[in-house]
Design a protein around this motif. Structure first.
Motif: not given
Length: 229
Positions: A28-32, A49-54, A69-76, A78-86
């Motif tokens: 409950k106190r986490s950024p996730y 999968g979500a637990y691994g990201e947490y 978490f879960n960023l959807y960026l434009p790719g060459k 189609e979209q690509t999903e990034i699990d997590a960024l710090f």
């Protein structure tokens, strides 16, 4: 089914031996949780999968920075999903989370890697796409949005009960590691890559890419599953 049962048994043990109550409080106190307030701890337990990201942010809870978490960026194509960024003073850590247990076999240039895990019915093996290649595509998509001079550290992180039989892990240990080594790997980078203003600017620039419709998420999963067939 066997891997699902293995995961459920390991859930509470994984958070540093916390009790059930402590684990919920940490969550409950986490950024996730801040990024996913509708996901209860019970739901988190059911989603490997979500637990691994947490667990990424839980392991790095002593590091100061901003999480996305879960960023959807434009790719060459189609979209690509990034699990997590710090995003922190050490740079931008681009995580591909593979919350797998068992033995992991693969080489840098191989398209498919293999997970081998013991179950009640014997050894189970399954193939999965090379996560280093996957994260390389994420890196290109990320730098297309950010300044190309931004210091980005791509890292593939497996579960703490994974054993890596992958030569690249020895050659470039910061690119590939298990969850148990994550804190040490991140802490090895100096705190001179970004200042506070740069951290916040990158965070605000990337935040909109985390806000996507359920339909877009569904389509992304559907296309990913088609590629695996």
């Amino acid at each position: 089914e066997e891997t699902g049962n293995f995961f459920k048994k390991a859930v509470f043990r994984t958070i540093s031996g916390c009790s059930s109550l402590s684990a919920r409080i940490y969550y409950k106190r986490s950024p996730y949780f801040a990024a996913n307030p509708k996901r209860s701890f019970g739901e988190l337990q059911q989603n490997k999968g979500a637990y691994g990201e947490y667990l990424l942010c839980h392991r790095l809870r002593r590091e100061k920075g901003r999480w996305l978490f879960n960023l959807y960026l434009p790719g060459k194509e189609e979209q690509t999903e990034i699990d997590a960024l710090f995003i922190c003073k050490r740079g931008v850590f681009l995580f591909e989370s593979k919350n797998f247990a068992g033995r992991i076999y693969g080489k840098e240039g191989q398209r498919d890697w293999v997970q081998s895990i013991k179950t009640e019915r014997g050894i189970m093996k399954q193939r999965f796409f090379n996560p280093l290649m996957q994260n390389s595509a994420h890196m290109h998509a990320l730098l297309a949005v950010l300044d190309e001079r931004t210091v980005v550290h791509p890292m593939v992180v497996f579960g703490e009960r994974a054993k890596l039989y992958t030569p690249v892990a020895k050659e470039r240990p910061t690119d590939l590691c298990t969850l148990s080594r994550l804190s040490k790997r991140v802490g090895a980078f100096p705190k001179n890559a970004l200042n506070d203003l740069e951290i916040e600017a990158i965070y605000q620039k990337l935040l909109p890419y985390t806000v996507v419709s359920d339909y877009m998420k569904f389509e992304h999963v559907r296309r990913a599953e088609q590629k695996r067939r």
